[in-house]
Design a protein around this motif. Structure first.
Motif, PDB file in Angstrom:
ATOM      1  N   GLU A 127       0.844  -1.192   0.000  1.00 21.84           N
ATOM      2  CA  GLU A 127       0.000   0.000   0.000  1.00 21.84           C
ATOM      3  C   GLU A 127       0.883   1.246   0.000  1.00 21.84           C
ATOM      4  O   GLU A 127       2.080   1.156   0.292  1.00 21.84           O
ATOM      5  CB  GLU A 127      -0.919   0.000   1.225  1.00 21.84           C
ATOM      6  CG  GLU A 127      -1.887  -1.169   1.261  1.00 21.84           C
ATOM      7  CD  GLU A 127      -2.890  -1.062   2.412  1.00 21.84           C
ATOM      8  OE1 GLU A 127      -2.886  -0.024   3.116  1.00 21.84           O
ATOM      9  OE2 GLU A 127      -3.669  -2.010   2.596  1.00 21.84           O
ATOM     10  N   PRO A 128       0.309   2.407  -0.289  1.00 20.48           N
ATOM     11  CA  PRO A 128       1.104   3.631  -0.294  1.00 20.48           C
ATOM     12  C   PRO A 128       1.858   3.866   1.010  1.00 20.48           C
ATOM     13  O   PRO A 128       2.963   4.421   1.004  1.00 20.48           O
ATOM     14  CB  PRO A 128       0.059   4.722  -0.543  1.00 20.48           C
ATOM     15  CG  PRO A 128      -1.002   4.046  -1.333  1.00 20.48           C
ATOM     16  CD  PRO A 128      -1.067   2.654  -0.792  1.00 20.48           C
ATOM     17  N   ASN A 129       1.295   3.446   2.137  1.00 25.15           N
ATOM     18  CA  ASN A 129       1.964   3.635   3.430  1.00 25.15           C
ATOM     19  C   ASN A 129       2.273   2.310   4.121  1.00 25.15           C
ATOM     20  O   ASN A 129       2.517   2.275   5.325  1.00 25.15           O
ATOM     21  CB  ASN A 129       1.081   4.490   4.338  1.00 25.15           C
ATOM     22  CG  ASN A 129       0.958   5.918   3.848  1.00 25.15           C
ATOM     23  OD1 ASN A 129       1.948   6.641   3.743  1.00 25.15           O
ATOM     24  ND2 ASN A 129      -0.258   6.316   3.511  1.00 25.15           N
ATOM     25  N   THR A 139      -5.986  -0.741   4.370  1.00 22.96           N
ATOM     26  CA  THR A 139      -7.200  -1.233   3.731  1.00 22.96           C
ATOM     27  C   THR A 139      -8.014  -1.984   4.778  1.00 22.96           C
ATOM     28  O   THR A 139      -7.473  -2.777   5.549  1.00 22.96           O
ATOM     29  CB  THR A 139      -6.846  -2.168   2.557  1.00 22.96           C
ATOM     30  OG1 THR A 139      -6.165  -1.414   1.559  1.00 22.96           O
ATOM     31  CG2 THR A 139      -8.087  -2.792   1.945  1.00 22.96           C
ATOM     32  N   THR A 140      -9.317  -1.729   4.816  1.00 25.05           N
ATOM     33  CA  THR A 140     -10.166  -2.328   5.856  1.00 25.05           C
ATOM     34  C   THR A 140     -11.233  -3.225   5.251  1.00 25.05           C
ATOM     35  O   THR A 140     -11.652  -3.037   4.101  1.00 25.05           O
ATOM     36  CB  THR A 140     -10.857  -1.238   6.694  1.00 25.05           C
ATOM     37  OG1 THR A 140     -11.709  -0.449   5.835  1.00 25.05           O
ATOM     38  CG2 THR A 140      -9.838  -0.343   7.382  1.00 25.05           C
ATOM     39  N   ALA A 141     -11.650  -4.194   6.040  1.00 25.42           N
ATOM     40  CA  ALA A 141     -12.781  -5.040   5.681  1.00 25.42           C
ATOM     41  C   ALA A 141     -13.707  -5.101   6.887  1.00 25.42           C
ATOM     42  O   ALA A 141     -13.291  -5.500   7.980  1.00 25.42           O
ATOM     43  CB  ALA A 141     -12.313  -6.432   5.287  1.00 25.42           C
ATOM     44  N   GLY A 152     -10.120   0.700   0.498  1.00 25.30           N
ATOM     45  CA  GLY A 152      -8.699   0.998   0.607  1.00 25.30           C
ATOM     46  C   GLY A 152      -8.034   1.004  -0.756  1.00 25.30           C
ATOM     47  O   GLY A 152      -8.702   1.075  -1.800  1.00 25.30           O
ATOM     48  N   SER A 153      -6.712   0.945  -0.747  1.00 24.51           N
ATOM     49  CA  SER A 153      -5.970   0.953  -2.006  1.00 24.51           C
ATOM     50  C   SER A 153      -4.688   0.149  -1.859  1.00 24.51           C
ATOM     51  O   SER A 153      -4.168  -0.038  -0.752  1.00 24.51           O
ATOM     52  CB  SER A 153      -5.637   2.388  -2.433  1.00 24.51           C
ATOM     53  OG  SER A 153      -4.758   3.002  -1.497  1.00 24.51           O
ATOM     54  N   LYS A 154      -4.204  -0.327  -2.993  1.00 23.59           N
ATOM     55  CA  LYS A 154      -2.944  -1.052  -3.071  1.00 23.59           C
ATOM     56  C   LYS A 154      -2.108  -0.431  -4.185  1.00 23.59           C
ATOM     57  O   LYS A 154      -2.649   0.145  -5.139  1.00 23.59           O
ATOM     58  CB  LYS A 154      -3.177  -2.543  -3.374  1.00 23.59           C
ATOM     59  CG  LYS A 154      -4.078  -3.264  -2.375  1.00 23.59           C
ATOM     60  CD  LYS A 154      -3.383  -3.491  -1.038  1.00 23.59           C
ATOM     61  CE  LYS A 154      -4.272  -4.232  -0.053  1.00 23.59           C
ATOM     62  NZ  LYS A 154      -3.585  -4.525   1.226  1.00 23.59           N
ATOM     63  N   CYS A 155      -0.802  -0.554  -4.085  1.00 26.33           N
ATOM     64  CA  CYS A 155       0.061   0.010  -5.128  1.00 26.33           C
ATOM     65  C   CYS A 155       1.142  -0.991  -5.545  1.00 26.33           C
ATOM     66  O   CYS A 155       1.450  -1.924  -4.802  1.00 26.33           O
ATOM     67  CB  CYS A 155       0.692   1.323  -4.671  1.00 26.33           C
ATOM     68  SG  CYS A 155       1.761   1.203  -3.226  1.00 26.33           S
ATOM     69  N   PHE A 156       1.675  -0.765  -6.740  1.00 27.45           N
ATOM     70  CA  PHE A 156       2.763  -1.581  -7.297  1.00 27.45           C
ATOM     71  C   PHE A 156       2.367  -3.056  -7.410  1.00 27.45           C
ATOM     72  O   PHE A 156       3.167  -3.952  -7.109  1.00 27.45           O
ATOM     73  CB  PHE A 156       4.044  -1.450  -6.461  1.00 27.45           C
ATOM     74  CG  PHE A 156       4.433  -0.037  -6.118  1.00 27.45           C
ATOM     75  CD1 PHE A 156       4.287   0.986  -7.058  1.00 27.45           C
ATOM     76  CD2 PHE A 156       4.931   0.280  -4.875  1.00 27.45           C
ATOM     77  CE1 PHE A 156       4.643   2.289  -6.746  1.00 27.45           C
ATOM     78  CE2 PHE A 156       5.302   1.580  -4.554  1.00 27.45           C
ATOM     79  CZ  PHE A 156       5.149   2.583  -5.490  1.00 27.45           C
ATOM     80  N   LEU A 212      -4.514  -0.422  -7.218  1.00 27.73           N
ATOM     81  CA  LEU A 212      -5.860  -0.929  -6.992  1.00 27.73           C
ATOM     82  C   LEU A 212      -6.605   0.014  -6.062  1.00 27.73           C
ATOM     83  O   LEU A 212      -6.049   0.450  -5.059  1.00 27.73           O
ATOM     84  CB  LEU A 212      -5.823  -2.321  -6.346  1.00 27.73           C
ATOM     85  CG  LEU A 212      -4.921  -3.379  -6.963  1.00 27.73           C
ATOM     86  CD1 LEU A 212      -5.018  -4.681  -6.173  1.00 27.73           C
ATOM     87  CD2 LEU A 212      -5.277  -3.612  -8.428  1.00 27.73           C
ATOM     88  N   VAL A 213      -7.833   0.309  -6.396  1.00 23.27           N
ATOM     89  CA  VAL A 213      -8.687   1.129  -5.542  1.00 23.27           C
ATOM     90  C   VAL A 213      -9.954   0.334  -5.241  1.00 23.27           C
ATOM     91  O   VAL A 213     -10.631  -0.151  -6.162  1.00 23.27           O
ATOM     92  CB  VAL A 213      -9.056   2.469  -6.209  1.00 23.27           C
ATOM     93  CG1 VAL A 213      -9.981   3.272  -5.305  1.00 23.27           C
ATOM     94  CG2 VAL A 213      -7.792   3.271  -6.531  1.00 23.27           C
ATOM     95  N   LEU A 214     -10.262   0.180  -3.963  1.00 24.10           N
ATOM     96  CA  LEU A 214     -11.447  -0.563  -3.536  1.00 24.10           C
ATOM     97  C   LEU A 214     -12.380   0.374  -2.787  1.00 24.10           C
ATOM     98  O   LEU A 214     -12.031   0.913  -1.736  1.00 24.10           O
ATOM     99  CB  LEU A 214     -11.050  -1.739  -2.642  1.00 24.10           C
ATOM    100  CG  LEU A 214     -10.170  -2.810  -3.303  1.00 24.10           C
ATOM    101  CD1 LEU A 214      -8.694  -2.563  -2.987  1.00 24.10           C
ATOM    102  CD2 LEU A 214     -10.570  -4.205  -2.852  1.00 24.10           C
ATOM    103  N   ASP A 215     -13.552   0.585  -3.350  1.00 27.07           N
ATOM    104  CA  ASP A 215     -14.548   1.497  -2.788  1.00 27.07           C
ATOM    105  C   ASP A 215     -15.836   0.724  -2.539  1.00 27.07           C
ATOM    106  O   ASP A 215     -16.598   0.439  -3.454  1.00 27.07           O
ATOM    107  CB  ASP A 215     -14.784   2.649  -3.756  1.00 27.07           C
ATOM    108  CG  ASP A 215     -15.786   3.668  -3.224  1.00 27.07           C
ATOM    109  OD1 ASP A 215     -16.118   3.623  -2.017  1.00 27.07           O
ATOM    110  OD2 ASP A 215     -16.257   4.496  -4.030  1.00 27.07           O
TER     111      ASP A 215
END
Length: 379
Positions: A127-129, A139-141, A152-156, A212-215
């Motif tokens: 993730e970015p952080n 990122t939460t569920a 949440g979001s994921k990167c790379f 990745l973006v999860l909304d």
């Protein structure tokens, strides 16, 4: 100790070397230039039953071992590192968590698609952080009835544009820290799930690297991979296997750089001799050959330990760390041996240099790997 391949491993090595030389290598420069994902190559690899190589035959895999997997990654990466990392991530990050932690039903539904090539394997951790500090996942569920709602979001993230689903981590209980992280299998076409492919990278141009973006993405309860709260532990185990893949990839790139440098040194004439006759060049090539051999042995040892059900965390970390650093060294020296020509795309070694740089960062930076090794030796 026995250092020879089995007959099956030799057969796989012969097949993949021929495939890499005849199918993968010819278009590598053009794919690097145009940033085109090697879709056709992976269709052919599916036909060769390579996309599920180390997974059980009952799910469409080939039932081979991790040494064979490392061999395939090395040979693909020697020809085209973008193809090598795509394959390595498909197996070690996309398929492996499903194989290790999935239920029978999950394997039948999802692992079979990995093995057939119907979906590319992908893995959502960074993730970015939360990179090296994967325990810092944001990122939460949240459970709502019989569903989990993920934000949440994921990167790379590798291969996600070509994945029908992927496993990713989300916090299900923030009070539990890393023990409150759970892994979920999430379809990439779920409402609210967006895959963004717009990174501009230094190298590995024809591999697919995404955000990745999860909304408000909803998944049923049976999409939990393994057990609730064990996602962090599962992905640490997954990364151990992934490091064997990255180590093999580094060996392949280093081998390609060495082969080009040796060939050029024999052909290039200065002061009436080929430059391979000068000790300064000979020592560079000797060091490259030695380091590549050592790295390859380290990668195969880690793979052998994994195949035999033995602990391999330390060895995988060592192999990935050493191999990635000698890949940078080998590609650096290959450019130096080529002189001005090494700076030009025509001679390919500059591509090897750019592609190798990620390997000291991905799947554990060199700094994190030294921490892993220090922990494993009891520091």
């Amino acid at each position: 100790m026995f250092f020879d391949f089995t007959e099956e491993q030799r057969m796989i090595k012969r097949m993949i070397r021929e495939f890499a030389d005849e199918v993968v290598a010819p278009g590598a420069d053009e794919r690097d230039k145009t940033k085109r994902f090697p879709v056709e190559i992976f269709k052919q690899m599916a036909d060769l039953n390579l996309l599920g190589l180390p997974f059980p035959e009952e799910y469409g895999g080939a039932g081979a071992d991790y040494i064979s997997f490392a061999t395939v990654v090395e040979e693909l990466s020697r020809a085209c590192a973008s193809t090598g990392i795509t394959y390595s991530a498909h197996i070690s990050l996309g398929g492996a968590p499903l194989n290790l932690f999935g239920t029978q039903a999950q394997k039948e539904k999802y692992l079979t698609q990995i093995c057939s090539g119907e979906s590319m394997g992908s893995f959502g951790l960074t993730e970015p952080n939360a990179g090296s500090d994967a325990g810092g996942t944001r990122t939460t569920a949240i459970k709502e009835g019989q569903e989990w709602v993920i934000n949440g979001s994921k990167c790379f993230i590798t291969n996600a544009s070509y994945a029908k689903f992927l496993a990713l981590t989300a916090v299900t209980d923030k009070e539990q820290g890393s023990k409150g992280i759970t892994a979920f299998i999430v379809p990439t076409d779920a409402p609210g799930f967006t895959v963004i492919d717009n990174y501009e990278k230094l190298g590995l141009h024809s591999s697919n690297t995404t955000e990745l973006v999860l909304d408000q993405v909803r998944v049923p309860e049976d999409h939990i991979l393994g057990k609730q709260g064990e996602g962090f532990k599962q992905f640490l185990i997954t990364l151990d296997g992934g490091r064997i893949g990255i180590g093999a990839m580094a060996v392949g790139i280093a081998q390609a750089a060495y082969d080009k440098a040796l060939q050029y040194a024999k052909e290039r004439q200065t002061f009436g001799n080929s430059i391979s006759k000068y000790q300064a060049i000979q020592f560079k090539l000797a060091d490259m050959a030695m380091q590549i051999e050592l790295a390859r042995n380290m990668v195969y040892k880690a793979a052998w330990l994994k195949d035999n059900g033995r602990k391999f965390t330390k060895e995988a970390a060592m192999a990935k760390l050493y191999a990635s650093e000698i890949a940078m060294s080998a590609t650096h020296q290959a450019i130096q041996i080529h002189g001005g020509y090494g700076y030009m795309k025509e001679y390919q070694v500059e591509r090897f240099f750019r592609d190798a740089r990620l390997l000291e960062i991905g799947e554990g930076t060199s700094e994190i790997l030294r921490m892993v090794i220090a922990r494993e030796i009891g520091c």
